[in-house]
Design a protein around this motif. Structure first.
Motif, short mmCIF file in Angstrom:
data_model
loop_
_atom_site.label_atom_id
_atom_site.label_comp_id
_atom_site.label_asym_id
_atom_site.label_seq_id
_atom_site.Cartn_x
_atom_site.Cartn_y
_atom_site.Cartn_z
N UNK A 26 -11.68 -9.13 8.16
CA UNK A 26 -10.85 -10.09 7.43
C UNK A 26 -11.36 -10.32 6.02
N UNK A 27 -10.43 -10.39 5.09
CA UNK A 27 -10.72 -10.74 3.70
C UNK A 27 -9.52 -11.54 3.20
N UNK A 28 -9.74 -12.76 2.69
CA UNK A 28 -8.61 -13.62 2.30
C UNK A 28 -7.62 -12.97 1.36
N UNK A 29 -8.08 -12.10 0.46
CA UNK A 29 -7.18 -11.51 -0.52
C UNK A 29 -6.62 -10.16 -0.08
N UNK A 30 -6.84 -9.80 1.18
CA UNK A 30 -6.26 -8.57 1.72
C UNK A 30 -5.32 -8.94 2.87
N UNK A 45 -6.66 -13.31 21.73
CA UNK A 45 -6.05 -12.78 20.51
C UNK A 45 -6.99 -12.84 19.31
N UNK A 46 -6.77 -11.96 18.36
CA UNK A 46 -7.51 -11.99 17.10
C UNK A 46 -6.97 -13.14 16.26
N UNK A 47 -7.83 -14.06 15.91
CA UNK A 47 -7.38 -15.28 15.21
C UNK A 47 -6.89 -15.00 13.80
N UNK A 48 -7.33 -13.87 13.19
CA UNK A 48 -6.96 -13.60 11.80
C UNK A 48 -5.51 -13.16 11.65
N UNK A 49 -4.87 -12.73 12.76
CA UNK A 49 -3.47 -12.28 12.68
C UNK A 49 -2.57 -13.05 13.63
N UNK A 50 -3.07 -14.15 14.19
CA UNK A 50 -2.28 -14.98 15.10
C UNK A 50 -1.89 -16.26 14.39
N UNK A 58 -12.10 -2.54 5.47
CA UNK A 58 -11.97 -3.35 4.26
C UNK A 58 -12.04 -2.49 3.00
N UNK A 59 -12.88 -1.46 3.02
CA UNK A 59 -12.99 -0.59 1.85
C UNK A 59 -11.68 0.16 1.63
N UNK A 60 -11.04 0.59 2.71
CA UNK A 60 -9.77 1.32 2.62
C UNK A 60 -8.70 0.43 2.01
N UNK A 61 -8.61 -0.81 2.49
CA UNK A 61 -7.52 -1.68 2.05
C UNK A 61 -7.73 -2.19 0.64
N UNK A 62 -8.98 -2.44 0.24
CA UNK A 62 -9.19 -2.93 -1.12
C UNK A 62 -9.02 -1.81 -2.13
N UNK A 76 -7.74 -8.85 -7.19
CA UNK A 76 -6.48 -8.16 -7.44
C UNK A 76 -6.43 -7.40 -8.75
N UNK A 77 -7.48 -7.48 -9.55
CA UNK A 77 -7.49 -6.78 -10.83
C UNK A 77 -7.98 -5.35 -10.62
N UNK A 78 -7.69 -4.45 -11.57
CA UNK A 78 -7.98 -3.03 -11.35
C UNK A 78 -9.47 -2.69 -11.27
N UNK A 79 -10.28 -3.31 -12.10
CA UNK A 79 -11.70 -2.98 -12.20
C UNK A 79 -11.88 -1.53 -12.63
N UNK A 80 -13.01 -1.23 -13.25
CA UNK A 80 -13.27 0.14 -13.66
C UNK A 80 -14.77 0.31 -13.89
N UNK A 81 -15.20 1.57 -13.87
CA UNK A 81 -16.60 1.88 -14.12
C UNK A 81 -16.96 1.54 -15.56
N UNK A 82 -16.03 1.74 -16.46
CA UNK A 82 -16.28 1.44 -17.88
C UNK A 82 -16.69 -0.01 -18.07
N UNK A 83 -15.98 -0.92 -17.40
CA UNK A 83 -16.31 -2.34 -17.54
C UNK A 83 -17.71 -2.66 -17.04
#
Length: 308
Positions: free
Chosen positions: A35-39, A59-64, A151-155, A254-261
């Motif tokens: 679970x991640x609040x922003x995902x 039941x899983x509480x995060x989706x109930x 979580x890595x896949x979804x973010x 929710x922002x793009x983020x980048x290696x440059x930054x």
């Protein structure tokens, strides 16, 4: 508003609220991995299960979602037994090198095993023996420690045009991988660090922070990147009053983020930062800071203007 009882305490929350959020608002602890609040809700790890009389299973509480008159128990004997079993199943195929793991002190698996008294696994069988993936200068992947929370896949997929990693294979062989199961260094990964910031265990870590300090020795201070208009948030890591690294905040808001930054912030704040590397013809090579930050042309124009 919906009225329900959680551990025999009456709670009122807005309709559509998940049981997990309702319990946390009421001050009750429920462990989570995926679970991640922003995902978006996922419900894969099952460590957040609760007991709701009338339902066939836990039941899983995060989706109930909550319902009027619902009764919820977050630490009933059945729930505690289920969580212990889940932790034992994870430990059955997880390295127990907590003493030297970079995530020691900030690992949810470690915290939950301590809370529920799980010291070892009663399950035995085949174990993964993936090679350590450190073929790039920025992120280390130890897939032997991955718990497949996703979580890595979804973010990664949250940013349009990325989705560099996903689930691959099936059953015991399931793993998180780049296309064609190539190493991260050979993929289209931009090394923004979103995946590292949300990983609940030691499967992902920053290569530049290896051996720099233990998690409890590092203090975080937020900083806003100003290299573009996105205004991404990062954390400066302080040790003994000095900035020793820059990490991504979870999960990038929710922002793009980048290696440059992140490299730019390292150059600004870190004393004696490691030289940057960029991929050229499929191989990482050391480059100048001006090239890494895309400032070569700008610096040349400034130099020419000064000469004029």
């Amino acid at each position: 508003m919906v009225t329900l009882t959680i551990n025999d305490m009456e709670v009122k929350v807005p309709r559509g609220t998940t049981v997990l959020d309702a319990a946390r608002q009421a001050g009750f602890f429920i462990p989570t991995f995926c679970h991640e609040p922003q995902l978006t809700g996922f419900g894969a790890c099952r460590i957040c299960v609760v007991e709701i009389p009338g339902m066939r299973n836990l039941p899983a509480s995060c989706v109930t979602e909550v319902a009027p008159g619902m009764r919820v128990y977050t630490e009933s004997p059945a729930v505690v037994e289920a969580r212990r079993t889940i932790l034992e199943l994870i430990l059955a195929n997880h390295p127990l090198d907590c003493l030297t793991c970079e995530k020691n002190g900030d690992c949810r698996l470690q915290d939950y095993c301590f809370r529920y008294g799980v010291k070892s696994s009663s399950f035995s069988g085949a174990r993964h023996e993936y090679p350590l993936e450190d073929d790039n200068p920025y992120i280390i992947r130890d897939m032997n420690k991955c718990i497949l929370c996703g979580k890595c896949v979804r973010t990664c997929a949250q940013v349009p045009g990325r989705a560099v990693i996903d689930y691959a294979y099936r059953g015991f062989n399931t793993k998180i991988a780049a296309p064609m199961d190539t190493p991260l260094g050979e993929s289209d990964c931009v090394y923004c660090g979103r995946c590292v910031s949300v990983c609940p265990v030691g499967a992902l870590s920053y290569k530049r922070l290896q051996g720099v300090g233990r998690t409890w020795e590092l203090q975080k201070k937020p900083v806003t990147c100003t290299f573009c208009e996105a205004g991404c948030q990062f954390n400066l890591l302080y040790k003994d009053g000095k900035v020793v690294g820059v990490v991504t905040t979870a999960p990038g808001q929710g922002r793009p983020l980048c290696l440059k930054g992140r490299l730019g912030l390292e150059l600004l704040y870190v004393e004696n930062p490691q030289p940057p590397q960029l991929k050229k013809d499929g191989v990482f090579q050391p480059v100048s800071w001006a090239e890494a930050l895309g400032l070569e042309g700008i610096l040349e124009k400034i130099a020419a203007q000064k000469q004029d």
